[in-house]
Motif scaffolding. Structure first.
Motif, PDB file in Angstrom:
ATOM      1  N   UNK A 181      34.252  27.638  55.514  1.00  0.00           N
ATOM      2  CA  UNK A 181      35.480  27.166  56.285  1.00  0.00           C
ATOM      3  C   UNK A 181      35.919  28.228  55.893  1.00  0.00           C
ATOM      4  N   UNK A 182      36.606  29.451  55.949  1.00  0.00           N
ATOM      5  CA  UNK A 182      36.927  30.690  55.415  1.00  0.00           C
ATOM      6  C   UNK A 182      37.623  31.740  56.587  1.00  0.00           C
TER       7      UNK A 182
ATOM      8  N   UNK B 221      39.690  29.497  52.525  1.00  0.00           N
ATOM      9  CA  UNK B 221      40.695  30.122  52.968  1.00  0.00           C
ATOM     10  C   UNK B 221      41.552  28.744  52.882  1.00  0.00           C
ATOM     11  N   UNK B 222      42.798  29.192  53.471  1.00  0.00           N
ATOM     12  CA  UNK B 222      43.159  28.683  53.461  1.00  0.00           C
ATOM     13  C   UNK B 222      43.197  26.742  53.942  1.00  0.00           C
TER      14      UNK B 222
ATOM     15  N   UNK C 286      29.651  27.308  60.197  1.00  0.00           N
ATOM     16  CA  UNK C 286      30.719  28.355  59.784  1.00  0.00           C
ATOM     17  C   UNK C 286      31.580  28.274  60.577  1.00  0.00           C
ATOM     18  N   UNK C 287      32.735  27.690  59.734  1.00  0.00           N
ATOM     19  CA  UNK C 287      34.372  26.921  60.300  1.00  0.00           C
ATOM     20  C   UNK C 287      35.425  27.937  59.946  1.00  0.00           C
TER      21      UNK C 287
ATOM     22  N   UNK D 143      30.113  34.887  52.533  1.00  0.00           N
ATOM     23  CA  UNK D 143      28.854  34.838  53.265  1.00  0.00           C
ATOM     24  C   UNK D 143      27.869  34.820  53.008  1.00  0.00           C
ATOM     25  N   UNK D 144      27.647  36.459  53.026  1.00  0.00           N
ATOM     26  CA  UNK D 144      26.400  37.131  53.113  1.00  0.00           C
ATOM     27  C   UNK D 144      25.850  36.149  51.783  1.00  0.00           C
TER      28      UNK D 144
END
Length: 315
Positions: free
Chosen positions: A9-10, A125-126, A34-35, A20-21
């Motif tokens: 989650x990003x 992220x948040x 991936x969200x 991510x990579x």
């Protein structure tokens, strides 16, 4: 080797792109989803960036958009570090279309199909999307092996004097996760400061090869401004440290601590209080049992070696 079921989650974000990579290039993880939330920049851009990063890696991982704002309060971006497009002004080829649906629904659906303790959730992220998952279906907690969050600080913040950006962006969501009895691990600013990008380390990454993902990653790093907090000698690489904890946990030393986050208005909003020395037992009449695993130290050379190895393995 079969990797473990993983959701990222990003909110890409320069460091999210590298994280991510790193995740997609690591066989220890089977990244199924991936969200994306609004964070470093708005959701329209973070979603496009996540699609581009996954697309450049050439992997058929669905990318689903989610929350474009916090549960409460107002949305604030951070373009001073990440530039107007969120990835340092670097242009990546457009990725595949976003998968239909909403992030929290997609995570719930994946967890319902997972076995007990099977899923690793990595939040970069948040915490909005992840909080919505367990607020609406708390029974899914038993499907979680670990939630790793890049958030918070036990020292000073980076968006306000007291708060780290992700925690300040949605402290209510973070508080919900900390109170839910979930197996949470925190990677904070104090840890990520040890993953310090210097010109020498960037040159060493570039020397790893000529793949498109590695090249894009190095271009993004070259576009990140050096940090005034660190005398302009370089900058911390935050989010990949959370992925490193999942991929190569021996690179990080962790301990169990009690964690809280301030949710009120004012200068303390988003500040995380991390009791590393059992001090709350003396002052808090309710006690404060450990509720997170806190990453405290990083083998920086090992971390950058891992990052270079895995980025070089991608197309």
């Amino acid at each position: 080797m079969t990797g473990r079921l993983t959701v990222i989650d990003c909110d890409p974000g320069t460091d999210d792109a590298l994280a991510l990579w790193l995740a997609l290039g690591s066989p220890e993880l089977d990244v199924r989803l991936v969200t994306v939330a609004g964070g470093n920049v708005g959701l329209e851009l973070t979603l496009a960036n996540a699609r581009a990063v996954v697309g450049l890696a050439g992997l058929p991982v669905p990318v689903v958009g989610g929350a474009d704002r916090p549960l409460l309060g107002r949305y604030v971006s951070e373009t001073r570090v990440h530039a107007a497009n969120g990835i340092g002004g670097i242009t990546l080829p457009e990725g595949p279309p976003a998968a239909p649906g909403v992030a929290s629904d997609a995570i719930r659906d994946l967890l319902r199909r997972a076995g007990p303790g099977e899923a690793t959730l990595i939040g970069l992220g948040p915490a909005t999307n992840l909080a919505l998952v367990f607020a609406t279906e708390p029974a899914l907690a038993d499907r979680v092996r670990e939630i790793i969050l890049m958030t918070g600080a036990w020292g000073e913040g980076n968006i306000t004097p007291g708060a780290e950006f992700n925690a300040a962006s949605d402290p209510e969501a973070l508080a919900m996760l900390l109170a839910a009895g979930l197996p949470v691990s925190l990677v904070t600013l104090d840890l990520t400061a040890q993953a310090f990008v210097t010109p020498e380390r960037l040159a060493a990454l570039r020397a790893r090869g000529e793949g498109r993902c590695l090249g894009a990653a190095c271009d993004i790093l070259a576009a990140v401004p050096t940090s005034r907090r660190f005398g302009f000698a370089g900058f911390p690489l935050h989010d990949p440290c959370a992925v490193a904890l999942a991929v190569r946990p021996e690179l990080l030393a962790v301990r169990e601590v009690a964690a809280r986050v301030e949710c009120g208005e004012g200068p303390g909003r988003g500040r995380t209080h991390l009791d590393r020395w059992d001090r709350w037992d003396r002052w808090d009449r309710w006690g404060a049992p450990a509720n997170v695993r806190l990453a405290e130290t990083l083998d920086a050379d090992g971390f950058f070696a891992l990052l270079g190895e895995r980025l070089a393995a991608l197309p």
